[in-house]
Design a protein around this motif. Structure first.
Motif, PDB file in Angstrom:
ATOM      1  N   PHE A  12      14.271 -57.420  22.561  1.00  0.00           N
ATOM      2  CA  PHE A  12      13.652 -57.387  21.233  1.00  0.00           C
ATOM      3  C   PHE A  12      12.688 -56.205  21.123  1.00  0.00           C
ATOM      4  N   GLY A  13      11.871 -56.009  22.145  1.00  0.00           N
ATOM      5  CA  GLY A  13      10.900 -54.926  22.096  1.00  0.00           C
ATOM      6  C   GLY A  13      11.537 -53.554  22.131  1.00  0.00           C
ATOM      7  N   ILE A  14      12.538 -53.370  23.000  1.00  0.00           N
ATOM      8  CA  ILE A  14      13.166 -52.058  23.136  1.00  0.00           C
ATOM      9  C   ILE A  14      13.903 -51.663  21.862  1.00  0.00           C
ATOM     10  N   ILE A  15      14.693 -52.578  21.314  1.00  0.00           N
ATOM     11  CA  ILE A  15      15.463 -52.232  20.114  1.00  0.00           C
ATOM     12  C   ILE A  15      14.546 -52.049  18.914  1.00  0.00           C
ATOM     13  N   SER A  16      13.579 -52.934  18.739  1.00  0.00           N
ATOM     14  CA  SER A  16      12.691 -52.816  17.580  1.00  0.00           C
ATOM     15  C   SER A  16      11.832 -51.555  17.670  1.00  0.00           C
ATOM     16  N   SER A  17      11.546 -51.075  18.879  1.00  0.00           N
ATOM     17  CA  SER A  17      10.744 -49.858  19.007  1.00  0.00           C
ATOM     18  C   SER A  17      11.467 -48.658  18.402  1.00  0.00           C
ATOM     19  N   LEU A  62      12.842 -61.053  25.313  1.00  0.00           N
ATOM     20  CA  LEU A  62      11.669 -60.345  24.808  1.00  0.00           C
ATOM     21  C   LEU A  62      11.797 -58.853  25.056  1.00  0.00           C
ATOM     22  N   ALA A  63      12.291 -58.477  26.232  1.00  0.00           N
ATOM     23  CA  ALA A  63      12.474 -57.063  26.556  1.00  0.00           C
ATOM     24  C   ALA A  63      13.447 -56.410  25.581  1.00  0.00           C
ATOM     25  N   ALA A  75      13.559 -50.168  33.038  1.00  0.00           N
ATOM     26  CA  ALA A  75      12.171 -49.784  32.782  1.00  0.00           C
ATOM     27  C   ALA A  75      11.963 -48.283  32.985  1.00  0.00           C
ATOM     28  N   LEU A  76      12.496 -47.742  34.088  1.00  0.00           N
ATOM     29  CA  LEU A  76      12.312 -46.317  34.381  1.00  0.00           C
ATOM     30  C   LEU A  76      13.031 -45.443  33.354  1.00  0.00           C
ATOM     31  N   PHE A 122       8.383 -53.307  27.930  1.00  0.00           N
ATOM     32  CA  PHE A 122       7.993 -53.163  29.332  1.00  0.00           C
ATOM     33  C   PHE A 122       7.541 -54.502  29.938  1.00  0.00           C
ATOM     34  N   VAL A 123       6.757 -55.268  29.187  1.00  0.00           N
ATOM     35  CA  VAL A 123       6.283 -56.564  29.706  1.00  0.00           C
ATOM     36  C   VAL A 123       7.461 -57.503  29.920  1.00  0.00           C
ATOM     37  N   GLY A 124       8.401 -57.516  28.959  1.00  0.00           N
ATOM     38  CA  GLY A 124       9.569 -58.381  29.091  1.00  0.00           C
ATOM     39  C   GLY A 124      10.394 -58.030  30.320  1.00  0.00           C
ATOM     40  N   ILE A 125      10.611 -56.737  30.552  1.00  0.00           N
ATOM     41  CA  ILE A 125      11.369 -56.321  31.740  1.00  0.00           C
ATOM     42  C   ILE A 125      10.633 -56.742  33.011  1.00  0.00           C
ATOM     43  N   ALA A 126       9.327 -56.481  33.078  1.00  0.00           N
ATOM     44  CA  ALA A 126       8.562 -56.803  34.285  1.00  0.00           C
ATOM     45  C   ALA A 126       8.621 -58.293  34.599  1.00  0.00           C
ATOM     46  N   LEU A 127       8.426 -59.122  33.583  1.00  0.00           N
ATOM     47  CA  LEU A 127       8.432 -60.568  33.812  1.00  0.00           C
ATOM     48  C   LEU A 127       9.830 -61.082  34.104  1.00  0.00           C
ATOM     49  N   ALA A 128      10.851 -60.449  33.501  1.00  0.00           N
ATOM     50  CA  ALA A 128      12.227 -60.854  33.795  1.00  0.00           C
ATOM     51  C   ALA A 128      12.585 -60.527  35.243  1.00  0.00           C
ATOM     52  N   VAL A 129      12.194 -59.347  35.706  1.00  0.00           N
ATOM     53  CA  VAL A 129      12.467 -58.966  37.098  1.00  0.00           C
ATOM     54  C   VAL A 129      11.735 -59.911  38.056  1.00  0.00           C
TER      55      VAL A 129
END
Length: 387
Positions: free
Chosen positions: A309-314, A306-307, A222-223, A282-289
């Motif tokens: 998917f979001g990071i790569i698609s961004s 989800l994390a 995330a950071l 970010f939401v996927g990482i937070a919920l995964a952690v």
């Protein structure tokens, strides 16, 4: 009307741009946890039996997961020939490192248990670590370089791409600070994903160690993802097509006029809806952690997906319509509109994809259903067929 004219050339180009993203994301979602598990192996497994348990969580599925990697490479070759030529030439040494590391994985699986020697097995455990960590890092480094642009230009006859510097200089040039930061994003993201997989497939101390490491990896992901976004916004120039954009014209990048300027983040002002991608990251990482810390299993793996998917698609959505920009000659940059195969080729490929991708998904789903359940120590000590 000719059959392939049912879908216009510009629409087909966007479809195959999206399908290429689907294939690459599919690889990260499936083989990504294999890479993460390999990178975690020496740290999560403290005894030989524990490491055998970890290996056997991915042993039956890793080969099938690499189908997405092969399909992605095939799609680049067939749908985007200039991209294939430029990237495989410019990133040759980096790809060689990735393939060499990936080769260690099947060799490690095959030979690790051939001898009882602790030194022998530990050596192959570290080989499996390299086979997981190096590709995870280099894939991110490649993405970081794509966002910055690659030092190539196309000859007027389009016969070959030309690069600045020799092979060693090109490799060293890939290992620049921003690219390494992107590599940290990729590696930590897949470590989190591998931890979520081990939390699902193992129990006891193995799962506990994996969850602890995965929680830290998720925070790092995330950071570093946030830092990479800020750096991209304020420290890296974007690319723009000037003049009229011909979306259904010939596949010759030199016909487009491209200039450097502005920021890649300008895309969020033009298409605000694409902000959903980094939000998912970010939401996927937070919920995964949170799931890793709470000991949840299936939902944690889904949030990790989800994390990813979001990071790569961004990345793809931020760069659109650019696929591979050039720092040497911006007009040589490859875009969705001028670097694809012919209209007929894309249509035939789409028909094949519509037929075969559901079959691949159905078979993959069936395999995971058959292999559902945890791997326990008794499963590896009492089964002579296990790794």
């Amino acid at each position: 009307m000719i059959l392939h004219d049912l879908i216009s050339f510009d629409i087909l180009r966007v479809i195959w741009w999206a399908l290429l993203g689907v294939l690459l994301i599919g690889f990260a979602l499936t083989d990504g946890f294999d890479l993460g598990v390999g990178a975690l192996l020496p740290f999560v497994g403290k005894s030989d039996t524990e490491r055998r348990v970890i290996i056997n969580t991915i042993g039956p599925v890793w080969e099938g997961n690499q189908v997405w990697f092969i399909l992605g490479g095939g799609a680049i070759f067939a749908a985007w020939p200039p991209l294939y030529a430029v990237s495989f030439s410019g990133f040759y040494l980096a790809m060689f490192l990735v393939l060499a590391a990936l080769i260690l994985r099947p060799v490690g699986f095959k030979y690790r248990s051939k001898r009882e020697s602790a030194t022998w097995r530990t050596t192959w455990d570290w080989a499996l670590f390299v086979g997981g960590a190096v590709p995870a890092l280099i894939f991110g480094v490649a993405v970081g370089n794509v966002l910055q642009g690659v030092p190539f230009y196309l000859t007027p006859d389009m016969l070959m791409p030309m690069y600045e510097g020799n092979s060693i200089m090109k490799l060293l040039g890939l290992l620049n600070p921003y690219a390494l930061l992107a590599g940290v994003v990729s590696l930590s993201m897949l470590l989190m994903h591998g931890s979520a997989w081990l939390g699902l497939k193992t129990e006891g101390v193995i799962a506990d160690r994996a969850r602890r490491i995965g929680s830290i990896a998720g925070i790092v992901a995330a950071l570093s993802y946030a830092l990479a976004g800020l750096w991209l916004a304020f420290g890296i120039e974007g690319y723009q097509i000037v003049g009229e954009v011909v979306k259904d014209g010939p596949s010759n990048p030199l016909f487009s006029e491209v200039v450097r300027g502005g920021s890649w983040m300008d895309a969020y002002a033009i298409r605000p809806w694409i902000a959903v991608a980094p939000i998912m990251g970010f939401v996927g990482i937070a919920l995964a952690v949170m799931g890793l810390r709470a000991g949840r299993e299936v939902s944690t793996l889904l949030w990790s997906k989800l994390a990813i998917f979001g990071i790569i698609s961004s990345v793809g959505l931020t760069m659109f319509p650019f696929i591979l920009p050039s720092t040497v000659d911006p007009s040589s940059s490859l875009t969705v509109w001028d670097s694809s195969s012919s209209h007929l080729t894309l249509f035939v490929m789409l028909v094949c994809a519509v037929i075969f991708m559901p079959l691949i998904l159905a078979y993959t789903s069936w395999v995971y259903k058959v292999l559902w359940g945890k791997v326990a120590e008794d499963d590896v000590t009492q089964n002579s067929q296990s790794y």
